[in-house]
Design a protein around this motif. Sequence first.
Motif, PDB file in Angstrom:
ATOM      1  N   ALA A  94       5.099   8.544   6.415  1.00  0.00           N
ATOM      2  CA  ALA A  94       5.926   8.540   7.626  1.00  0.00           C
ATOM      3  C   ALA A  94       5.173   7.982   8.829  1.00  0.00           C
ATOM      4  N   LEU A  95       3.938   8.443   9.030  1.00  0.00           N
ATOM      5  CA  LEU A  95       3.178   7.964  10.184  1.00  0.00           C
ATOM      6  C   LEU A  95       2.837   6.486  10.058  1.00  0.00           C
ATOM      7  N   GLU A  96       2.593   6.026   8.840  1.00  0.00           N
ATOM      8  CA  GLU A  96       2.320   4.597   8.641  1.00  0.00           C
ATOM      9  C   GLU A  96       3.552   3.768   8.976  1.00  0.00           C
ATOM     10  N   ASN A  97       4.724   4.276   8.563  1.00  0.00           N
ATOM     11  CA  ASN A  97       5.962   3.576   8.881  1.00  0.00           C
ATOM     12  C   ASN A  97       6.184   3.528  10.385  1.00  0.00           C
ATOM     13  N   LEU A  98       5.985   4.650  11.054  1.00  0.00           N
ATOM     14  CA  LEU A  98       6.169   4.708  12.498  1.00  0.00           C
ATOM     15  C   LEU A  98       5.123   3.871  13.231  1.00  0.00           C
ATOM     16  N   ARG A  99       3.963   3.761  12.649  1.00  0.00           N
ATOM     17  CA  ARG A  99       2.912   2.929  13.246  1.00  0.00           C
ATOM     18  C   ARG A  99       3.356   1.464  13.302  1.00  0.00           C
ATOM     19  N   LEU A 268      11.522   7.319   2.269  1.00  0.00           N
ATOM     20  CA  LEU A 268      10.521   8.377   2.147  1.00  0.00           C
ATOM     21  C   LEU A 268      11.157   9.638   1.592  1.00  0.00           C
ATOM     22  N   ARG A 269      10.751  10.007   0.419  1.00  0.00           N
ATOM     23  CA  ARG A 269      11.311  11.164  -0.265  1.00  0.00           C
ATOM     24  C   ARG A 269      11.043  12.459   0.509  1.00  0.00           C
ATOM     25  N   GLY A 270      12.075  13.291   0.607  1.00  0.00           N
ATOM     26  CA  GLY A 270      11.921  14.590   1.242  1.00  0.00           C
ATOM     27  C   GLY A 270      12.142  14.587   2.739  1.00  0.00           C
TER      28      GLY A 270
END
Length: 288
Positions: A94-99, A268-270
């Motif tokens: 998630a943080l990599e995607n948001l980055r 992203l699962r979950g």
Amino acid sequence: MIGGTASESAYRVLMGVLESRTGQTLSPNRIWRIEMSLKPVMQRHGLADLDALVAALVTSNSRQLLDDTVDAMLNNETYFYREHSVFDDIAANALENLREVNARTRRLTIWHCGVSTGQEAYSMAMLFAEQDMKWAGWKVDIVGTDVSYHAIGRARVGLYSQFEIQRGLPVQRMVRWFDQTEAGWLAKADLRRRVDFTVQNMLTDKPPFAAPADLIFCRNLLLYFSAPMREKAFARLRAVAAPQSFLVLGAGETVLGQTDQFVASRRLRGLYEPADRPTPRIAAIAAA
């Protein structure tokens, strides 16, 4: 009678007070705990029983009594790195995607809604603190809110008992980010300054941050809401969520049949994301 030794009307009044102040309802397995939970409040305010407490709530203008009563009925269950795999997935995905999404602004806003005594928000703060070089030049706002003034007070102090500090927190992080004192384990100043804690009712109060939230934790809170209140809560969450944000719910929670504001994440699962999340440019090109 609903439970305990008080009159049924007393229980109904207390349940009404809780719902009107917080949106939460008491499930049958929590109702029997009302009297036990409120005993310290009654002792503090010199009240003999629940009927006397309800009478005082109705006839007095004591904000402190009302706050204490509501606070005592809340469930403040939490611990560090709750469901550790969730934090691992967020850190890795998630943080990599948001980055990537926020590469231009180099800013992240993370909201822990229903943060209780702060362990969840401090867990996220530790993740960023341990990757300081990676996030150099970024403005990362981590905000924790809760309707409980007592829980937020504890979160701001960052002091935890031996039981609380060992619950979910690896020894290496415990030693690195907390100092042992006579009163308990105190979060180091560098960790405390990374999180802003504020008392807030997520159903009625404006969130204490300006930018849209990129990552929202709302775990094991909506379980206590009635269906109408839950629908309202999801709408409030969507109103402050960034278009390409992620929502984190508890393991036993879902959006299915609860709201049309969020859907299960397509990548992203979950995790969950706004139902109207923009289609990724690469995916759009591939589908053309």
